[in-house]
Scaffold this motif. Structure first.
Motif, PDB file in Angstrom:
ATOM      1  N   THR A  29      81.814  26.945  69.841  1.00  0.00           N
ATOM      2  CA  THR A  29      80.697  27.555  70.549  1.00  0.00           C
ATOM      3  C   THR A  29      79.579  26.573  70.819  1.00  0.00           C
ATOM      4  O   THR A  29      78.695  26.849  71.600  1.00  0.00           O
ATOM      5  CB  THR A  29      80.103  28.726  69.734  1.00  0.00           C
ATOM      6  N   GLY A  30      79.589  25.431  70.146  1.00  0.00           N
ATOM      7  CA  GLY A  30      78.511  24.472  70.298  1.00  0.00           C
ATOM      8  C   GLY A  30      77.367  24.748  69.348  1.00  0.00           C
ATOM      9  O   GLY A  30      76.532  23.907  69.101  1.00  0.00           O
ATOM     10  N   GLU A  31      77.309  25.967  68.797  1.00  0.00           N
ATOM     11  CA  GLU A  31      76.266  26.322  67.839  1.00  0.00           C
ATOM     12  C   GLU A  31      76.725  25.937  66.440  1.00  0.00           C
ATOM     13  O   GLU A  31      77.882  26.116  66.097  1.00  0.00           O
ATOM     14  CB  GLU A  31      76.002  27.835  67.887  1.00  0.00           C
ATOM     15  N   PRO A  32      75.818  25.416  65.604  1.00  0.00           N
ATOM     16  CA  PRO A  32      76.207  25.074  64.238  1.00  0.00           C
ATOM     17  C   PRO A  32      76.680  26.307  63.484  1.00  0.00           C
ATOM     18  O   PRO A  32      76.098  27.368  63.589  1.00  0.00           O
ATOM     19  CB  PRO A  32      74.927  24.516  63.628  1.00  0.00           C
ATOM     20  N   VAL A  33      77.762  26.148  62.729  1.00  0.00           N
ATOM     21  CA  VAL A  33      78.282  27.232  61.922  1.00  0.00           C
ATOM     22  C   VAL A  33      77.800  27.042  60.488  1.00  0.00           C
ATOM     23  O   VAL A  33      77.128  27.869  59.930  1.00  0.00           O
ATOM     24  CB  VAL A  33      79.824  27.273  61.971  1.00  0.00           C
ATOM     25  N   ALA A  34      78.174  25.911  59.895  1.00  0.00           N
ATOM     26  CA  ALA A  34      77.736  25.488  58.567  1.00  0.00           C
ATOM     27  C   ALA A  34      77.741  26.589  57.521  1.00  0.00           C
ATOM     28  O   ALA A  34      76.833  26.680  56.726  1.00  0.00           O
ATOM     29  CB  ALA A  34      76.366  24.837  58.654  1.00  0.00           C
ATOM     30  N   ASP A  35      78.759  27.441  57.496  1.00  0.00           N
ATOM     31  CA  ASP A  35      78.881  28.377  56.393  1.00  0.00           C
ATOM     32  C   ASP A  35      79.800  27.751  55.347  1.00  0.00           C
ATOM     33  O   ASP A  35      80.397  26.699  55.567  1.00  0.00           O
ATOM     34  CB  ASP A  35      79.360  29.758  56.859  1.00  0.00           C
ATOM     35  N   ALA A  36      79.911  28.395  54.215  1.00  0.00           N
ATOM     36  CA  ALA A  36      80.678  27.831  53.102  1.00  0.00           C
ATOM     37  C   ALA A  36      82.143  27.616  53.465  1.00  0.00           C
ATOM     38  O   ALA A  36      82.740  26.604  53.102  1.00  0.00           O
ATOM     39  CB  ALA A  36      80.558  28.735  51.880  1.00  0.00           C
ATOM     40  N   VAL A  37      82.749  28.554  54.193  1.00  0.00           N
ATOM     41  CA  VAL A  37      84.156  28.423  54.563  1.00  0.00           C
ATOM     42  C   VAL A  37      84.337  27.275  55.552  1.00  0.00           C
ATOM     43  O   VAL A  37      85.240  26.458  55.413  1.00  0.00           O
ATOM     44  CB  VAL A  37      84.713  29.746  55.136  1.00  0.00           C
ATOM     45  N   ALA A  38      83.460  27.191  56.562  1.00  0.00           N
ATOM     46  CA  ALA A  38      83.558  26.107  57.546  1.00  0.00           C
ATOM     47  C   ALA A  38      83.408  24.749  56.864  1.00  0.00           C
ATOM     48  O   ALA A  38      84.127  23.792  57.186  1.00  0.00           O
ATOM     49  CB  ALA A  38      82.508  26.281  58.641  1.00  0.00           C
ATOM     50  N   LEU A  39      82.487  24.648  55.914  1.00  0.00           N
ATOM     51  CA  LEU A  39      82.308  23.392  55.175  1.00  0.00           C
ATOM     52  C   LEU A  39      83.560  23.058  54.369  1.00  0.00           C
ATOM     53  O   LEU A  39      83.996  21.905  54.337  1.00  0.00           O
ATOM     54  CB  LEU A  39      81.088  23.478  54.251  1.00  0.00           C
ATOM     55  N   SER A  48      93.996  25.463  66.973  1.00  0.00           N
ATOM     56  CA  SER A  48      93.509  24.156  66.518  1.00  0.00           C
ATOM     57  C   SER A  48      93.930  23.889  65.081  1.00  0.00           C
ATOM     58  O   SER A  48      94.314  22.766  64.739  1.00  0.00           O
ATOM     59  CB  SER A  48      91.986  24.072  66.631  1.00  0.00           C
ATOM     60  N   LEU A  49      93.895  24.916  64.239  1.00  0.00           N
ATOM     61  CA  LEU A  49      94.320  24.764  62.851  1.00  0.00           C
ATOM     62  C   LEU A  49      95.787  24.341  62.791  1.00  0.00           C
ATOM     63  O   LEU A  49      96.150  23.439  62.028  1.00  0.00           O
ATOM     64  CB  LEU A  49      94.105  26.085  62.110  1.00  0.00           C
ATOM     65  N   TYR A  50      96.642  24.985  63.608  1.00  0.00           N
ATOM     66  CA  TYR A  50      98.063  24.620  63.644  1.00  0.00           C
ATOM     67  C   TYR A  50      98.253  23.208  64.173  1.00  0.00           C
ATOM     68  O   TYR A  50      99.069  22.449  63.655  1.00  0.00           O
ATOM     69  CB  TYR A  50      98.861  25.622  64.490  1.00  0.00           C
ATOM     70  N   ARG A  51      97.510  22.844  65.215  1.00  0.00           N
ATOM     71  CA  ARG A  51      97.645  21.494  65.771  1.00  0.00           C
ATOM     72  C   ARG A  51      97.237  20.431  64.751  1.00  0.00           C
ATOM     73  O   ARG A  51      97.908  19.406  64.605  1.00  0.00           O
ATOM     74  CB  ARG A  51      96.807  21.360  67.042  1.00  0.00           C
ATOM     75  N   ILE A  52      96.131  20.669  64.065  1.00  0.00           N
ATOM     76  CA  ILE A  52      95.669  19.716  63.059  1.00  0.00           C
ATOM     77  C   ILE A  52      96.667  19.654  61.904  1.00  0.00           C
ATOM     78  O   ILE A  52      97.027  18.572  61.434  1.00  0.00           O
ATOM     79  CB  ILE A  52      94.249  20.080  62.566  1.00  0.00           C
ATOM     80  N   ALA A  53      97.131  20.821  61.444  1.00  0.00           N
ATOM     81  CA  ALA A  53      98.090  20.860  60.336  1.00  0.00           C
ATOM     82  C   ALA A  53      99.374  20.123  60.697  1.00  0.00           C
ATOM     83  O   ALA A  53      99.903  19.349  59.893  1.00  0.00           O
ATOM     84  CB  ALA A  53      98.392  22.312  59.959  1.00  0.00           C
ATOM     85  N   THR A  54      99.883  20.347  61.902  1.00  0.00           N
ATOM     86  CA  THR A  54     101.109  19.675  62.335  1.00  0.00           C
ATOM     87  C   THR A  54     100.900  18.170  62.378  1.00  0.00           C
ATOM     88  O   THR A  54     101.751  17.402  61.920  1.00  0.00           O
ATOM     89  CB  THR A  54     101.560  20.210  63.708  1.00  0.00           C
ATOM     90  N   ILE A  74      84.100  19.999  63.229  1.00  0.00           N
ATOM     91  CA  ILE A  74      84.891  20.756  62.255  1.00  0.00           C
ATOM     92  C   ILE A  74      84.774  20.099  60.884  1.00  0.00           C
ATOM     93  O   ILE A  74      84.516  20.766  59.889  1.00  0.00           O
ATOM     94  CB  ILE A  74      86.372  20.858  62.690  1.00  0.00           C
ATOM     95  N   GLU A  75      84.954  18.785  60.832  1.00  0.00           N
ATOM     96  CA  GLU A  75      84.899  18.085  59.545  1.00  0.00           C
ATOM     97  C   GLU A  75      83.516  18.191  58.892  1.00  0.00           C
ATOM     98  O   GLU A  75      83.410  18.182  57.672  1.00  0.00           O
ATOM     99  CB  GLU A  75      85.305  16.618  59.700  1.00  0.00           C
ATOM    100  N   ARG A  76      82.472  18.296  59.682  1.00  0.00           N
ATOM    101  CA  ARG A  76      81.111  18.434  59.135  1.00  0.00           C
ATOM    102  C   ARG A  76      80.775  19.896  58.807  1.00  0.00           C
ATOM    103  O   ARG A  76      79.691  20.185  58.297  1.00  0.00           O
ATOM    104  CB  ARG A  76      80.081  17.875  60.132  1.00  0.00           C
ATOM    105  N   GLY A  77      81.659  20.817  59.146  1.00  0.00           N
ATOM    106  CA  GLY A  77      81.407  22.230  58.880  1.00  0.00           C
ATOM    107  C   GLY A  77      80.504  22.886  59.897  1.00  0.00           C
ATOM    108  O   GLY A  77      79.983  23.960  59.675  1.00  0.00           O
ATOM    109  N   GLU A  78      80.337  22.242  61.060  1.00  0.00           N
ATOM    110  CA  GLU A  78      79.457  22.776  62.106  1.00  0.00           C
ATOM    111  C   GLU A  78      80.209  23.605  63.147  1.00  0.00           C
ATOM    112  O   GLU A  78      79.592  24.190  64.022  1.00  0.00           O
ATOM    113  CB  GLU A  78      78.732  21.622  62.808  1.00  0.00           C
TER     114      GLU A  78
END
Length: 195
Positions: free
Chosen positions: A3-13, A58-64, A47-51
């Motif tokens: 979304t371009g907006e910071p997420v920075a919640d515990a799960v995203a981090l 994307s999760l599947y692509r990164i995992a693969t 994603i790596e910064r939790g933002e």
């Protein structure tokens, strides 16, 4: 969803930390992982910064690209003795793709389980042409509706209620809901064995 907006919640981090852990473990630069996973490096950095939170695609692509399962990229769950119950309101809810509003309820298996589950419901107006890569064997159980499954190099399969399709490791597939009502599926992915 991106979304371009910071997420920075515990799960995203936590997801960002897990992705960074596996990327470092595999000796990959962020640029290399972004290229292999076919996602933008700026998005991967967020994603790596939790933002930002990755979609299921994307999760599947990164995992693969990292040779792990999507569950390996989610926060670690502390194993408890005995059975583990995931209630109907629990599980990580994420979008199926960055452009899609199809909600996916992802229930990652813990380290001592050999599989992970995801549940989703969508209709033919929400179909997309995205291919999902499965690094490990997987299966899809159709609870309701009619679903067409394309497996790259293998063909197209039409599933009806209570049908199951099993995918070999490294399969690329995509789903398409047939008109006439919502499709509800349960998808099971084997947990990767790490060396």
């Amino acid at each position: 969803m991106e979304t371009g907006e910071p997420v920075a919640d515990a799960v995203a981090l936590a997801v960002g930390e897990r992705i960074r852990h596996w990327r470092t473990e595999r000796g990959l630069l962020m640029r290399q992982l972004a290229e292999t996973a076919d996602i933008g490096q700026p998005f991967l950095s967020k994603i790596e910064r939790g933002e930002a939170s990755p979609s299921m695609l994307s999760l599947y692509r990164i995992a693969t690209a990292l040779d792990v399962t999507p569950g390996d990229l989610l926060p670690v769950v502390t194993p408890r003795p005995g059975a583990t119950v995931v209630r109907a309101h629990e599980g990580r809810r994420i979008a199926s793709t960055e452009e899609s509003a199809i909600p996916v309820r992802f229930m990652a298996g813990m380290a001592h389980h050999s599989f992970e589950l995801s549940e989703m419901e969508f209709d033919h107006t929400q179909n997309n042409d995205e291919w999902f890569d499965y690094p490990t064997p997987a299966a899809t159980y159709l609870i309701a509706g009619r679903l067409d499954v394309d497996i790259e190099g293998d063909g197209r399969y039409r599933l009806g209620p209570r049908d199951t399709i099993f995918y070999p490791a490294r399969a690329r597939c995509r789903w398409e809901a047939a008109p006439g009502g919502p499709v509800r599926i349960l998808h099971v992915t084997a947990h990767a064995r790490h060396s």
